[in-house]
Design a protein around this motif. Structure first.
Motif, mmCIF file in Angstrom:
data_model
loop_
_atom_site.group_PDB
_atom_site.id
_atom_site.type_symbol
_atom_site.label_atom_id
_atom_site.label_comp_id
_atom_site.label_asym_id
_atom_site.label_seq_id
_atom_site.Cartn_x
_atom_site.Cartn_y
_atom_site.Cartn_z
ATOM 1 N N SER A 106 2.180 8.566 2.616
ATOM 2 C CA SER A 106 2.061 7.111 2.480
ATOM 3 C C SER A 106 2.081 6.419 3.836
ATOM 4 C CB SER A 106 3.185 6.571 1.593
ATOM 5 O OG SER A 106 4.448 6.721 2.210
ATOM 6 N N GLN A 107 2.897 6.918 4.767
ATOM 7 C CA GLN A 107 2.965 6.314 6.096
ATOM 8 C C GLN A 107 1.652 6.519 6.861
ATOM 9 O OE1 GLN A 107 6.473 7.694 8.177
ATOM 10 N NE2 GLN A 107 7.824 7.221 6.462
ATOM 11 N N GLU A 108 1.063 7.716 6.706
ATOM 12 C CA GLU A 108 -0.206 7.982 7.390
ATOM 13 C C GLU A 108 -1.331 7.129 6.798
ATOM 14 O OE1 GLU A 108 -1.064 12.131 7.421
ATOM 15 O OE2 GLU A 108 0.746 12.661 8.557
ATOM 16 N N VAL A 109 -1.311 6.942 5.476
ATOM 17 C CA VAL A 109 -2.319 6.087 4.839
ATOM 18 C C VAL A 109 -2.205 4.656 5.362
ATOM 19 C CG1 VAL A 109 -3.043 5.048 2.652
ATOM 20 C CG2 VAL A 109 -2.538 7.491 2.754
ATOM 21 N N VAL A 110 -0.985 4.173 5.498
ATOM 22 C CA VAL A 110 -0.768 2.814 6.003
ATOM 23 C C VAL A 110 -1.307 2.684 7.433
ATOM 24 C CG1 VAL A 110 1.004 1.170 6.735
ATOM 25 C CG2 VAL A 110 1.179 2.280 4.510
ATOM 26 N N GLN A 111 -1.095 3.697 8.268
ATOM 27 C CA GLN A 111 -1.599 3.657 9.641
ATOM 28 C C GLN A 111 -3.125 3.567 9.666
ATOM 29 O OE1 GLN A 111 0.015 7.096 11.595
ATOM 30 N NE2 GLN A 111 2.120 6.307 11.603
ATOM 31 N N LEU A 112 -3.786 4.328 8.781
ATOM 32 C CA LEU A 112 -5.248 4.274 8.711
ATOM 33 C C LEU A 112 -5.720 2.915 8.203
ATOM 34 C CD1 LEU A 112 -6.028 7.819 7.261
ATOM 35 C CD2 LEU A 112 -6.304 7.046 9.628
ATOM 36 N N CYS A 113 -4.979 2.346 7.264
ATOM 37 C CA CYS A 113 -5.339 1.021 6.740
ATOM 38 C C CYS A 113 -5.178 -0.050 7.810
ATOM 39 C CB CYS A 113 -4.490 0.679 5.522
ATOM 40 S SG CYS A 113 -4.880 1.661 4.046
ATOM 41 N N GLU A 114 -4.196 0.125 8.689
ATOM 42 C CA GLU A 114 -4.025 -0.817 9.799
ATOM 43 C C GLU A 114 -5.228 -0.774 10.737
ATOM 44 O OE1 GLU A 114 -0.312 0.238 11.549
ATOM 45 O OE2 GLU A 114 0.871 -1.030 10.181
ATOM 46 N N GLU A 115 -5.785 0.438 10.954
ATOM 47 C CA GLU A 115 -6.970 0.572 11.790
ATOM 48 C C GLU A 115 -8.150 -0.184 11.184
ATOM 49 O OE1 GLU A 115 -7.786 4.685 12.337
ATOM 50 O OE2 GLU A 115 -5.818 5.150 13.212
ATOM 51 N N GLY B 166 -12.342 4.025 -1.744
ATOM 52 C CA GLY B 166 -13.477 3.853 -0.846
ATOM 53 C C GLY B 166 -13.208 3.019 0.391
ATOM 54 N N PHE B 167 -11.964 2.631 0.623
ATOM 55 C CA PHE B 167 -11.668 1.794 1.792
ATOM 56 C C PHE B 167 -11.579 2.638 3.058
ATOM 57 C CE2 PHE B 167 -8.559 -0.444 4.555
ATOM 58 C CZ PHE B 167 -9.314 -1.581 4.817
ATOM 59 N N LEU B 168 -11.088 3.864 2.940
ATOM 60 C CA LEU B 168 -10.988 4.768 4.084
ATOM 61 C C LEU B 168 -12.228 5.659 4.122
ATOM 62 C CD1 LEU B 168 -7.226 5.831 3.797
ATOM 63 C CD2 LEU B 168 -8.214 3.969 5.153
ATOM 64 N N SER B 169 -12.719 5.921 5.305
ATOM 65 C CA SER B 169 -13.901 6.762 5.452
ATOM 66 C C SER B 169 -13.541 8.221 5.171
ATOM 67 C CB SER B 169 -14.475 6.623 6.859
ATOM 68 O OG SER B 169 -13.573 7.182 7.816
ATOM 69 N N GLU B 170 -14.575 9.022 4.938
ATOM 70 C CA GLU B 170 -14.343 10.444 4.696
ATOM 71 C C GLU B 170 -13.717 11.105 5.925
ATOM 72 O OE1 GLU B 170 -13.955 13.593 2.326
ATOM 73 O OE2 GLU B 170 -14.813 11.663 1.697
ATOM 74 N N ALA B 171 -14.109 10.653 7.113
ATOM 75 C CA ALA B 171 -13.537 11.200 8.344
ATOM 76 C C ALA B 171 -12.042 10.884 8.432
ATOM 77 C CB ALA B 171 -14.274 10.637 9.556
ATOM 78 N N GLN B 172 -11.668 9.681 8.029
ATOM 79 C CA GLN B 172 -10.244 9.319 8.046
ATOM 80 C C GLN B 172 -9.464 10.136 7.028
ATOM 81 O OE1 GLN B 172 -10.889 5.015 7.503
ATOM 82 N NE2 GLN B 172 -9.826 4.668 9.457
ATOM 83 N N LEU B 173 -10.045 10.367 5.858
ATOM 84 C CA LEU B 173 -9.362 11.158 4.836
ATOM 85 C C LEU B 173 -9.143 12.592 5.301
ATOM 86 C CD1 LEU B 173 -11.130 9.945 1.551
ATOM 87 C CD2 LEU B 173 -8.851 9.341 2.374
ATOM 88 N N ILE C 178 0.842 -1.201 0.000
ATOM 89 C CA ILE C 178 0.000 0.000 0.000
ATOM 90 C C ILE C 178 0.874 1.246 0.000
ATOM 91 C CG2 ILE C 178 -1.637 1.347 1.367
ATOM 92 C CD1 ILE C 178 -2.885 -1.288 2.286
ATOM 93 N N ARG C 179 1.932 1.236 0.808
ATOM 94 C CA ARG C 179 2.828 2.395 0.868
ATOM 95 C C ARG C 179 3.445 2.683 -0.491
ATOM 96 N NH1 ARG C 179 7.999 4.154 1.637
ATOM 97 N NH2 ARG C 179 8.845 2.087 1.192
ATOM 98 N N ARG C 180 3.925 1.637 -1.176
ATOM 99 C CA ARG C 180 4.555 1.836 -2.485
ATOM 100 C C ARG C 180 3.540 2.286 -3.536
ATOM 101 N NH1 ARG C 180 9.224 -2.711 -3.690
ATOM 102 N NH2 ARG C 180 10.195 -2.721 -1.619
ATOM 103 N N THR C 181 2.316 1.778 -3.431
ATOM 104 C CA THR C 181 1.288 2.194 -4.384
ATOM 105 C C THR C 181 0.980 3.675 -4.224
ATOM 106 O OG1 THR C 181 0.300 -0.019 -4.351
ATOM 107 C CG2 THR C 181 -1.058 1.775 -5.207
ATOM 108 N N VAL C 182 0.870 4.138 -2.978
ATOM 109 C CA VAL C 182 0.611 5.562 -2.728
ATOM 110 C C VAL C 182 1.774 6.415 -3.242
ATOM 111 C CG1 VAL C 182 0.277 7.308 -0.927
ATOM 112 C CG2 VAL C 182 -0.892 5.099 -0.764
#
Length: 346
Positions: free
Chosen positions: A49-58, A29-36, A9-13
């Protein structure tokens, strides 16, 4: 979340232009609007990319969700891949009702019956296009997510567009899965390749057709200033010749832009023509050859040959037939004596 999924995911971002990251994550659509809303899209991409990965872990993202993001990226930047066209064929002309659920089930079943370590992801688009991403593994290794095969199939058509990974050994299994899932009996490569997926679609779906105009265009304007002392007959002859070439070029290629085709290939089988007295050939066997064309923009290159003085007008059918013959690939392969006038011995 698995470390390999997080890294993918990190490399894709990181591949996505920074100004488009938010848009692609919304499409995902995997992350909610609130997370974005918590993401700072103005910082460097590595931080994003690191922040996106953290949200995906949640959200406990798995490899299928990561693959779905990769499909969205490749759909938008489809010209980064090299695409080949394949044509499927049925034994009869009957039309069958297409069931997307049945298609997915048969496709997955055929591949997984031969290979367990594989990741298969589907995504449907509005133009009846089904995008399929297949990451291949081996009996002893997990799928390599960085070298997937991409398939674009338009339901109710016999055409498939494939951008394969370097693992060419998996291509036969991929083709078998396609004909089983779509209820066809044969599949063959049309030997047309291009980075422009839309141009390949224009050719095989007949959204592009060469003009055959009979009207005479207006004389070419500007760009040629004749010397004052030039012979008026020579000037008129040159102008008439340029107008003739321009007219013939428009009749063959039309006035609009050409589909961006980068590679074309087909086989010819013909007979030599020669003086019987020369006795060049002892046996009257057909002459077979493989004709290949390649260029960054093949059709535009062919279109420019006559105006540039590099070929006579009109061009040989061997050159101008490429888009038409591409749509009738099976007929080309079965027909003999194709263009016998094209190979004539002195």
């Amino acid at each position: 979340m698995d470390e390999t999924v997080a890294e993918y995911i990190r490399r894709t971002v990181l591949k996505i232009p920074r100004d488009e990251i938010k848009m692609m994550l919304q499409k995902w659509g995997f992350l909610s609007e609130a997370q974005l809303q918590t993401l700072n899209f103005h910082q460097i991409k590595d931080k994003i990319s690191q922040e996106v990965v953290q949200l995906c872990e949640e959200n406990s993202a798995d490899i299928k969700e990561a693959a779905a993001l990769d499909i969205i990226y490749n759909h938008i930047y489809q010209n980064k891949r090299m695409w080949s066209v394949y044509q499927m064929k049925r034994s009869g002309e009957e039309l069958e009702c297409f069931d997307i659920t049945d298609f997915k089930k048969k496709f997955k079943g055929r591949i997984r019956s031969a290979l367990k370590n594989v990741t298969i992801t589907f995504k449907e688009y509005e133009d009846n296009a089904i995008w399929i991403r297949v990451a291949w593994g081996t009996p002893y290794k997990k799928p390599n997510q960085y070298k997937p095969s991409y398939v674009v199939y338009h339901s109710q058509t016999p055409y498939v567009f494939i951008s394969s990974s370097v693992l060419r050994s998996n291509l036969p299994l991929l083709c078998q899965a396609l004909i089983v899932a779509s209820n066809y009996h044969d599949i063959r490569e049309m030997e047309l390749r291009s980075h422009s997926l839309n141009s390949l679609k224009d050719i095989v779906f007949k959204r592009y057709s060469q003009n055959f105009q009979t009207c005479t265009p207006k004389p070419l304007q500007g760009g040629n200033v004749e010397p004052e002392n030039a012979d008026i007959r020579i000037v008129q002859e040159n102008r008439s010749e340029k107008e003739r070439i321009h007219r013939l070029n428009q009749e063959v290629f039309g006035s609009g832009p050409q589909p961006k085709l980068e590679f074309a290939q087909y086989r010819l089988e013909t007979m030599f023509k020669s003086d019987p007295k020369m006795d060049v050939l002892d046996k009257k066997e057909p002459f077979r050859c493989l004709v290949k064309f390649s260029s960054p923009h093949l059709l535009e290159s062919l279109k420019s040959l006559a105006p540039a003085g590099m070929a006579d007008a009109p061009l040989s059918p061997l050159l101008t037939c490429i888009p038409h013959k591409a749509r009738n690939y099976f007929k080309i392969r079965e027909k003999k004596g194709l263009y016998p006038e094209s190979f004539v011995s002195p």
